[in-house]
Design an enzyme around this catalytic site. Structure first.
Site, short mmCIF file in Angstrom:
data_model
loop_
_atom_site.label_atom_id
_atom_site.label_comp_id
_atom_site.label_asym_id
_atom_site.label_seq_id
_atom_site.Cartn_x
_atom_site.Cartn_y
_atom_site.Cartn_z
N ARG A 68 26.55 -75.20 99.60
CA ARG A 68 25.35 -74.42 99.29
C ARG A 68 24.11 -75.31 99.24
NH1 ARG A 68 24.33 -69.35 97.37
NH2 ARG A 68 22.32 -69.11 96.34
N THR A 93 22.08 -60.43 78.54
CA THR A 93 21.62 -59.56 77.47
C THR A 93 22.31 -58.20 77.58
OG1 THR A 93 19.43 -60.58 77.74
CG2 THR A 93 19.56 -58.64 76.32
N HIS A 114 18.14 -67.94 91.89
CA HIS A 114 18.67 -67.67 93.24
C HIS A 114 19.17 -68.95 93.92
CE1 HIS A 114 19.58 -65.28 96.59
NE2 HIS A 114 18.43 -64.68 96.81
N ASP A 119 23.78 -65.65 94.40
CA ASP A 119 23.28 -64.57 95.26
C ASP A 119 23.68 -63.22 94.66
OD1 ASP A 119 22.35 -66.47 97.19
OD2 ASP A 119 24.41 -66.64 97.94
#
Length: 211
Positions: A13, A167, A188, A192
């Site tokens: 990534r 939350t 991000h 994703d």
């Protein structure tokens, strides 16, 4: 607490991460209604408090996936923690203030439950954020007073806060089920839409599996 330093050139990534850190520092926020009927039943059956149970549920799913365990070391290098612990709020009705603390994560539900109950008792007279909190944390909070449609939290740093912010709100009866809004905010660069979706799906699966 242990971690692995990430080599961006070798990480699959790496290019995506670098793009979002260098050119588009954005945080994704998603709220999903989850069915907590079984979790509430489990809490009643075993005489356990709902809140620590829910903290454990989200902590277990967060720790199951690498994308939720990234951070930075003191020299600004990207790292991945071996595990992350929840930094959560304990609200005090008497003065409408809260304690912010970290309880070390445990994969076993009852082990973690005992830890969080002990910490809440130990620091019940403290207010605000406790000192000396460990760096391998993610954020947890709760708004049990309102059933919201969406909730968003903004972290005002240089846009490099990588840990999840989780939350949830008030659960309400709907079609014979207890439905509760659950929100995650995540950078991000490390996650994703697929990873966000998997988080909510696995939270629901874990809740449903409790007996």
């Amino acid at each position: 607490m242990n971690y692995t330093r990430i080599n961006l050139k070798e990480w699959r990534r790496g290019d995506l991460f670098q793009f979002y850190i260098d050119k588009m520092r954005i945080v994704m926020s998603l709220t999903v209604d989850v069915d907590v009927t079984n979790l509430k039943s489990y809490s009643k059956k075993h005489h356990l408090d709902f809140y620590p149970l829910m903290v454990w549920v989200v902590s277990k799913i967060v720790n199951a996936h690498d994308e939720f365990k990234y951070s930075w070391d003191a020299d600004g290098n990207l790292i991945k923690w071996d595990f992350v612990s929840p930094s959560y709020t304990d609200f005090h009705t008497d003065d409408e203030n809260f304690t912010k603390m970290v309880t070390e994560y445990a994969d076993d539900l009852l082990e973690f439950y005992d830890r969080i109950v002990a910490d809440r008792e130990r620091y019940k007279n403290e207010r605000a954020i406790l000192d000396h909190q460990p760096p391998n944390f993610f954020d947890v909070s709760c708004l049990p007073w309102v059933k919201y449609a969406h909730f968003d939290v903004h972290v005002f740093d240089e846009g490099k806060f990588l840990a999840p912010v989780v939350t949830w709100g008030k659960y309400e009866q709907k079609d014979g089920k207890l439905i509760m809004p659950l929100t995650m905010n995540i950078h991000h660069a490390v996650s994703d839409g697929f990873h966000l979706s998997r988080f909510f799906n696995e939270v629901q699966e874990l809740i449903d599996s409790l007996r």
